[in-house]
Scaffold this motif. Sequence first.
Motif, PDB file in Angstrom:
ATOM      1  N   GLY A   1       0.818  -1.209   0.000  1.00  0.00           N
ATOM      2  CA  GLY A   1       0.000   0.000   0.000  1.00  0.00           C
ATOM      3  C   GLY A   1       0.848   1.253   0.000  1.00  0.00           C
ATOM      4  O   GLY A   1       2.087   1.196   0.086  1.00  0.00           O
TER       5      GLY A   1
ATOM      6  N   ASN B   1       3.585   0.016  -3.069  1.00  0.00           N
ATOM      7  CA  ASN B   1       2.229   0.464  -3.396  1.00  0.00           C
ATOM      8  C   ASN B   1       1.790  -0.272  -4.652  1.00  0.00           C
ATOM      9  O   ASN B   1       2.043   0.171  -5.765  1.00  0.00           O
ATOM     10  CB  ASN B   1       2.218   1.980  -3.607  1.00  0.00           C
ATOM     11  CG  ASN B   1       0.805   2.506  -3.793  1.00  0.00           C
ATOM     12  OD1 ASN B   1      -0.170   1.809  -3.511  1.00  0.00           O
ATOM     13  ND2 ASN B   1       0.689   3.727  -4.282  1.00  0.00           N
TER      14      ASN B   1
ATOM     15  N   TYR C   1      -3.444   1.476   3.801  1.00  0.00           N
ATOM     16  CA  TYR C   1      -3.718   2.821   3.315  1.00  0.00           C
ATOM     17  C   TYR C   1      -3.623   3.811   4.473  1.00  0.00           C
ATOM     18  O   TYR C   1      -3.747   3.427   5.634  1.00  0.00           O
ATOM     19  CB  TYR C   1      -5.108   2.891   2.680  1.00  0.00           C
ATOM     20  CG  TYR C   1      -5.200   2.109   1.392  1.00  0.00           C
ATOM     21  CD1 TYR C   1      -4.672   2.638   0.211  1.00  0.00           C
ATOM     22  CD2 TYR C   1      -5.776   0.842   1.358  1.00  0.00           C
ATOM     23  CE1 TYR C   1      -4.744   1.930  -0.976  1.00  0.00           C
ATOM     24  CE2 TYR C   1      -5.844   0.121   0.170  1.00  0.00           C
ATOM     25  CZ  TYR C   1      -5.324   0.666  -0.992  1.00  0.00           C
ATOM     26  OH  TYR C   1      -5.374  -0.037  -2.159  1.00  0.00           O
TER      27      TYR C   1
ATOM     28  N   ARG D   1      -7.111   4.941  -5.328  1.00  0.00           N
ATOM     29  CA  ARG D   1      -6.878   3.687  -4.607  1.00  0.00           C
ATOM     30  C   ARG D   1      -6.873   2.491  -5.552  1.00  0.00           C
ATOM     31  O   ARG D   1      -6.172   1.515  -5.318  1.00  0.00           O
ATOM     32  CB  ARG D   1      -7.931   3.493  -3.528  1.00  0.00           C
ATOM     33  CG  ARG D   1      -7.754   4.449  -2.368  1.00  0.00           C
ATOM     34  CD  ARG D   1      -8.518   4.014  -1.154  1.00  0.00           C
ATOM     35  NE  ARG D   1      -8.179   4.825  -0.003  1.00  0.00           N
ATOM     36  CZ  ARG D   1      -8.624   4.603   1.215  1.00  0.00           C
ATOM     37  NH1 ARG D   1      -9.432   3.597   1.454  1.00  0.00           N
ATOM     38  NH2 ARG D   1      -8.261   5.381   2.221  1.00  0.00           N
TER      39      ARG D   1
END
Length: 339
Positions: free
Chosen positions: A27, A117, A140, A317
């Motif tokens: 993330g 990520n 996150y 996201r």
Amino acid sequence: MVAIKNHEAARFLKTANANISAILTYGPDAGMVSERARAAAKCWANLEDPPSEIVRIDDADLEQNPDRLSIELMTVPMFGGRKVILATTGRRLNAKLLKDIVAPGPLPGILVVEGGNLKPTDSLRSVFEKAKHAAAIACYPDEGRDLTALVDDEVKAAGLKIAPEAREYLVAHLGADRALSRGEIAKLVLYCTGRPRIELADVEAIISDASELNIDRIVNAASGGDTATAVRELSRALLAGESAQMIILSLQRHFMRLHRIQAEVSAGRQVADALKSIRPPIHFKQKNAVTAQIRKWSLPDLNRAHQEIGIAARNARRTGARDDLITERLILALSRLAR
């Protein structure tokens, strides 16, 4: 297949599942990725009695011995049990190597991997999400309840209490990275050692504002209709290492506050009174800018802004690596609405 969402991670990490032998944390919040990986390693190590040893492996360990990871996972500790390997992805410790180790089936040891990520289509993430004996944990930036819980836990552990308005202000200025948030709280706790309670003035005095000022310039320029400044400050912030998703979150918080203030003003309240009633309180350096923005934005336009921000947050996201472009498009859209 176990895909652990961000809000499910804490519960998942409290009780180790013996059937899971491979865990990936990934993330945009690098601090949380590392923290949750260490928590997972410790939790699974405690399945054994005595607890298993935890061995750290990264790219440097594979330079001289490319098979080191596989060997460690297959080696039985001297006192029995399953060895826990905590690894960090890199040039050698990549998706291809990990797929060859994880995909065939349950591992003799426990493998915990700190990823980056990763997008939903990333091959490394896919390896851990598809294997029945593996789990992938999303990390996150902290929001809302998570941040409040983090603050309360750290303050309680230090034997202190915190005033409600101080907590609100602190939560509003944390969240970009779990490690950074813990660092800021630790500084605050140290500053207030010996006092019965942390007050708002303490938070204002100790919380770092360099990152906050960078993001404030972006937020104020976008909500003030200054497109050129907003885009320029965004580029500077991203080059300095700011998280694009954190910038979107800051925009979301700012426009939510503008909406609450504008709702009160539309109901007949004076702007100054509405500003005083808002919680967490607006920093004195921001009051002039917010006052000007309230006179610029109507409630219908603020509703449109919320829609744009919500779409950008969801897309950022989902796409991960393209969140910088999504943030720039959002800033352009908000600047146009402001004008």
